[in-house]
Scaffold this motif. Structure first.
Motif, PDB file in Angstrom:
ATOM      1  N   ASP A   1       0.838  -1.208   0.000  1.00  0.00           N
ATOM      2  CA  ASP A   1       0.000   0.000   0.000  1.00  0.00           C
ATOM      3  C   ASP A   1       0.871   1.254   0.000  1.00  0.00           C
ATOM      4  OD1 ASP A   1      -2.312  -1.563   0.169  1.00  0.00           O
ATOM      5  OD2 ASP A   1      -2.389  -1.410   2.355  1.00  0.00           O
ATOM      6  N   ASN A   2       1.902   1.244   0.820  1.00  0.00           N
ATOM      7  CA  ASN A   2       2.802   2.392   0.912  1.00  0.00           C
ATOM      8  C   ASN A   2       3.521   2.627  -0.409  1.00  0.00           C
ATOM      9  OD1 ASN A   2       2.112   2.652   3.617  1.00  0.00           O
ATOM     10  ND2 ASN A   2       3.803   1.391   4.294  1.00  0.00           N
ATOM     11  N   PHE A   3       3.941   1.535  -1.050  1.00  0.00           N
ATOM     12  CA  PHE A   3       4.640   1.636  -2.329  1.00  0.00           C
ATOM     13  C   PHE A   3       3.716   2.202  -3.402  1.00  0.00           C
ATOM     14  CE2 PHE A   3       5.820  -0.269  -6.421  1.00  0.00           C
ATOM     15  CZ  PHE A   3       7.068   0.313  -6.571  1.00  0.00           C
ATOM     16  N   VAL A   4       2.490   1.713  -3.453  1.00  0.00           N
ATOM     17  CA  VAL A   4       1.516   2.206  -4.431  1.00  0.00           C
ATOM     18  C   VAL A   4       1.279   3.699  -4.216  1.00  0.00           C
ATOM     19  CG1 VAL A   4      -0.904   2.078  -5.155  1.00  0.00           C
ATOM     20  CG2 VAL A   4       0.412  -0.016  -4.823  1.00  0.00           C
ATOM     21  N   THR A   5       1.186   4.108  -2.966  1.00  0.00           N
ATOM     22  CA  THR A   5       1.000   5.526  -2.650  1.00  0.00           C
ATOM     23  C   THR A   5       2.198   6.342  -3.127  1.00  0.00           C
ATOM     24  OG1 THR A   5      -0.376   4.981  -0.749  1.00  0.00           O
ATOM     25  CG2 THR A   5       0.606   7.174  -0.787  1.00  0.00           C
ATOM     26  N   LEU A   6       3.401   5.830  -2.897  1.00  0.00           N
ATOM     27  CA  LEU A   6       4.611   6.536  -3.329  1.00  0.00           C
ATOM     28  C   LEU A   6       4.614   6.730  -4.846  1.00  0.00           C
ATOM     29  CD1 LEU A   6       7.482   7.665  -2.728  1.00  0.00           C
ATOM     30  CD2 LEU A   6       8.313   5.334  -3.101  1.00  0.00           C
ATOM     31  N   ILE A   7       4.303   5.681  -5.587  1.00  0.00           N
ATOM     32  CA  ILE A   7       4.282   5.775  -7.050  1.00  0.00           C
ATOM     33  C   ILE A   7       3.192   6.749  -7.494  1.00  0.00           C
ATOM     34  CG2 ILE A   7       3.864   4.497  -9.195  1.00  0.00           C
ATOM     35  CD1 ILE A   7       6.605   3.996  -7.862  1.00  0.00           C
ATOM     36  N   SER A   8       2.042   6.698  -6.843  1.00  0.00           N
ATOM     37  CA  SER A   8       0.948   7.604  -7.178  1.00  0.00           C
ATOM     38  C   SER A   8       1.349   9.061  -6.952  1.00  0.00           C
ATOM     39  CB  SER A   8      -0.281   7.254  -6.337  1.00  0.00           C
ATOM     40  OG  SER A   8      -1.324   8.138  -6.590  1.00  0.00           O
ATOM     41  N   VAL A   9       1.988   9.327  -5.828  1.00  0.00           N
ATOM     42  CA  VAL A   9       2.442  10.688  -5.529  1.00  0.00           C
ATOM     43  C   VAL A   9       3.493  11.115  -6.550  1.00  0.00           C
ATOM     44  CG1 VAL A   9       3.756  12.076  -3.872  1.00  0.00           C
ATOM     45  CG2 VAL A   9       1.898  10.614  -3.074  1.00  0.00           C
ATOM     46  N   ALA A  10       4.391  10.202  -6.892  1.00  0.00           N
ATOM     47  CA  ALA A  10       5.435  10.533  -7.869  1.00  0.00           C
ATOM     48  C   ALA A  10       4.846  10.815  -9.242  1.00  0.00           C
ATOM     49  CB  ALA A  10       6.452   9.390  -7.945  1.00  0.00           C
ATOM     50  N   GLN A  11       3.768  10.127  -9.600  1.00  0.00           N
ATOM     51  CA  GLN A  11       3.132  10.383 -10.888  1.00  0.00           C
ATOM     52  C   GLN A  11       2.424  11.730 -10.900  1.00  0.00           C
ATOM     53  OE1 GLN A  11       0.866   6.732 -11.179  1.00  0.00           O
ATOM     54  NE2 GLN A  11       2.243   5.939 -12.747  1.00  0.00           N
ATOM     55  N   ASP A  12       1.952  12.175  -9.734  1.00  0.00           N
ATOM     56  CA  ASP A  12       1.241  13.448  -9.645  1.00  0.00           C
ATOM     57  C   ASP A  12       2.164  14.640  -9.416  1.00  0.00           C
ATOM     58  OD1 ASP A  12      -1.149  12.115  -9.992  1.00  0.00           O
ATOM     59  OD2 ASP A  12      -1.605  12.015  -7.842  1.00  0.00           O
TER      60      ASP A  12
ATOM     61  N   LEU B   1       9.499   1.763 -14.908  1.00  0.00           N
ATOM     62  CA  LEU B   1       8.588   1.640 -16.058  1.00  0.00           C
ATOM     63  C   LEU B   1       7.293   2.417 -15.830  1.00  0.00           C
ATOM     64  CD1 LEU B   1       9.020  -2.137 -16.980  1.00  0.00           C
ATOM     65  CD2 LEU B   1       9.770  -0.145 -18.312  1.00  0.00           C
ATOM     66  N   LEU B   2       6.736   2.300 -14.620  1.00  0.00           N
ATOM     67  CA  LEU B   2       5.502   3.031 -14.303  1.00  0.00           C
ATOM     68  C   LEU B   2       5.700   4.540 -14.395  1.00  0.00           C
ATOM     69  CD1 LEU B   2       4.158   1.004 -11.245  1.00  0.00           C
ATOM     70  CD2 LEU B   2       2.990   1.321 -13.434  1.00  0.00           C
ATOM     71  N   LEU B   3       6.803   5.004 -13.849  1.00  0.00           N
ATOM     72  CA  LEU B   3       7.052   6.447 -13.857  1.00  0.00           C
ATOM     73  C   LEU B   3       7.395   6.949 -15.254  1.00  0.00           C
ATOM     74  CD1 LEU B   3       8.978   6.799 -10.491  1.00  0.00           C
ATOM     75  CD2 LEU B   3       6.606   7.414 -10.983  1.00  0.00           C
ATOM     76  N   ARG B   4       8.101   6.152 -16.034  1.00  0.00           N
ATOM     77  CA  ARG B   4       8.416   6.533 -17.415  1.00  0.00           C
ATOM     78  C   ARG B   4       7.144   6.600 -18.257  1.00  0.00           C
ATOM     79  NH1 ARG B   4      12.794   9.097 -17.324  1.00  0.00           N
ATOM     80  NH2 ARG B   4      14.656   7.969 -16.785  1.00  0.00           N
ATOM     81  N   SER B   5       6.214   5.663 -18.001  1.00  0.00           N
ATOM     82  CA  SER B   5       4.979   5.640 -18.781  1.00  0.00           C
ATOM     83  C   SER B   5       4.101   6.860 -18.479  1.00  0.00           C
ATOM     84  CB  SER B   5       4.192   4.354 -18.535  1.00  0.00           C
ATOM     85  OG  SER B   5       3.664   4.336 -17.228  1.00  0.00           O
ATOM     86  N   SER B   6       4.299   7.479 -17.319  1.00  0.00           N
ATOM     87  CA  SER B   6       3.514   8.663 -16.981  1.00  0.00           C
ATOM     88  C   SER B   6       4.157   9.940 -17.504  1.00  0.00           C
ATOM     89  CB  SER B   6       3.297   8.758 -15.472  1.00  0.00           C
ATOM     90  OG  SER B   6       4.517   9.019 -14.807  1.00  0.00           O
ATOM     91  N   ASP B   7       5.347   9.824 -18.139  1.00  0.00           N
ATOM     92  CA  ASP B   7       6.014  10.990 -18.733  1.00  0.00           C
ATOM     93  C   ASP B   7       5.263  11.508 -19.958  1.00  0.00           C
ATOM     94  OD1 ASP B   7       8.076  11.271 -16.955  1.00  0.00           O
ATOM     95  OD2 ASP B   7       9.547  10.191 -18.155  1.00  0.00           O
ATOM     96  N   GLY B   8       4.659  10.559 -20.701  1.00  0.00           N
ATOM     97  CA  GLY B   8       4.034  10.905 -21.978  1.00  0.00           C
ATOM     98  C   GLY B   8       2.836  11.752 -21.818  1.00  0.00           C
TER      99      GLY B   8
ATOM    100  N   ARG C   1      21.939   2.856  -6.798  1.00  0.00           N
ATOM    101  CA  ARG C   1      20.540   3.065  -6.406  1.00  0.00           C
ATOM    102  C   ARG C   1      20.344   2.683  -4.950  1.00  0.00           C
ATOM    103  NH1 ARG C   1      17.394  -0.893  -6.337  1.00  0.00           N
ATOM    104  NH2 ARG C   1      18.289  -1.978  -8.100  1.00  0.00           N
ATOM    105  N   GLN C   2      20.858   1.523  -4.554  1.00  0.00           N
ATOM    106  CA  GLN C   2      20.697   1.069  -3.175  1.00  0.00           C
ATOM    107  C   GLN C   2      21.381   2.014  -2.202  1.00  0.00           C
ATOM    108  OE1 GLN C   2      22.074  -2.975  -3.311  1.00  0.00           O
ATOM    109  NE2 GLN C   2      20.247  -3.686  -4.390  1.00  0.00           N
ATOM    110  N   SER C   3      22.563   2.505  -2.575  1.00  0.00           N
ATOM    111  CA  SER C   3      23.269   3.455  -1.707  1.00  0.00           C
ATOM    112  C   SER C   3      22.483   4.748  -1.547  1.00  0.00           C
ATOM    113  CB  SER C   3      24.659   3.767  -2.277  1.00  0.00           C
ATOM    114  OG  SER C   3      25.454   2.619  -2.289  1.00  0.00           O
TER     115      SER C   3
ATOM    116  N   LEU D   1      12.840  10.526  -8.043  1.00  0.00           N
ATOM    117  CA  LEU D   1      12.806   9.066  -8.025  1.00  0.00           C
ATOM    118  C   LEU D   1      13.441   8.471  -9.277  1.00  0.00           C
ATOM    119  CD1 LEU D   1       9.404   7.919  -6.503  1.00  0.00           C
ATOM    120  CD2 LEU D   1      11.698   7.381  -5.698  1.00  0.00           C
ATOM    121  N   LEU D   2      13.115   9.037 -10.433  1.00  0.00           N
ATOM    122  CA  LEU D   2      13.687   8.518 -11.680  1.00  0.00           C
ATOM    123  C   LEU D   2      15.202   8.672 -11.720  1.00  0.00           C
ATOM    124  CD1 LEU D   2      11.041   9.524 -14.352  1.00  0.00           C
ATOM    125  CD2 LEU D   2      11.776   7.207 -13.738  1.00  0.00           C
TER     126      LEU D   2
END
Length: 105
Positions: A30-41, A98-105, A60-62, A49-50
């Motif tokens: 749930d937290n991850f989905v929220t993070l991606i949603s916020v990042a898309q908005d 991929l999710l964040l890149r797809s929201s670039d368009g 990335r891990q560092s 994030l990108l």
């Protein structure tokens, strides 16, 4: 009498299971989905994030671990920290990218 006791035990287990579903706190997913949603908005968060997700797995891990530590020191919500922790996994990070890149368009 044994059937009655067994029925009560079964009902008790069902009740506990249902109660636990409704009392459930948000999960890591749930937290991850929220993070991606916020990042898309939010363009600023999406760019940040990108820029992290485009790094090599080690970099990335560092960066994520450093960001999480900074958030802990700043008293950020535990949910945000948990959501970012999911990005330490390479497959999750790839899907997020991929999710964040797809929201670039």
């Amino acid at each position: 009498m044994a059937v009655n006791r067994r029925d009560r035990t079964l009902l008790s287990r069902i009740y506990k299971a249902i109660r636990s579903l409704f009392k459930r706190k948000s999960t890591n997913e749930d937290n991850f989905v929220t993070l991606i949603s916020v990042a898309q908005d939010s363009p600023q968060i999406r760019v940040q994030l990108l820029s992290i997700l485009d790094q090599t797995p080690f970099q990335r891990q560092s960066l994520i671990n450093t960001w999480i530590e900074d958030l802990k020191l700043a008293g950020a919500p535990r949910e945000l920290q948990t959501a970012l922790t999911a990005l330490l996994d390479e497959e999750v990070a790839d899907r997020a990218r991929l999710l964040l890149r797809s929201s670039d368009g």
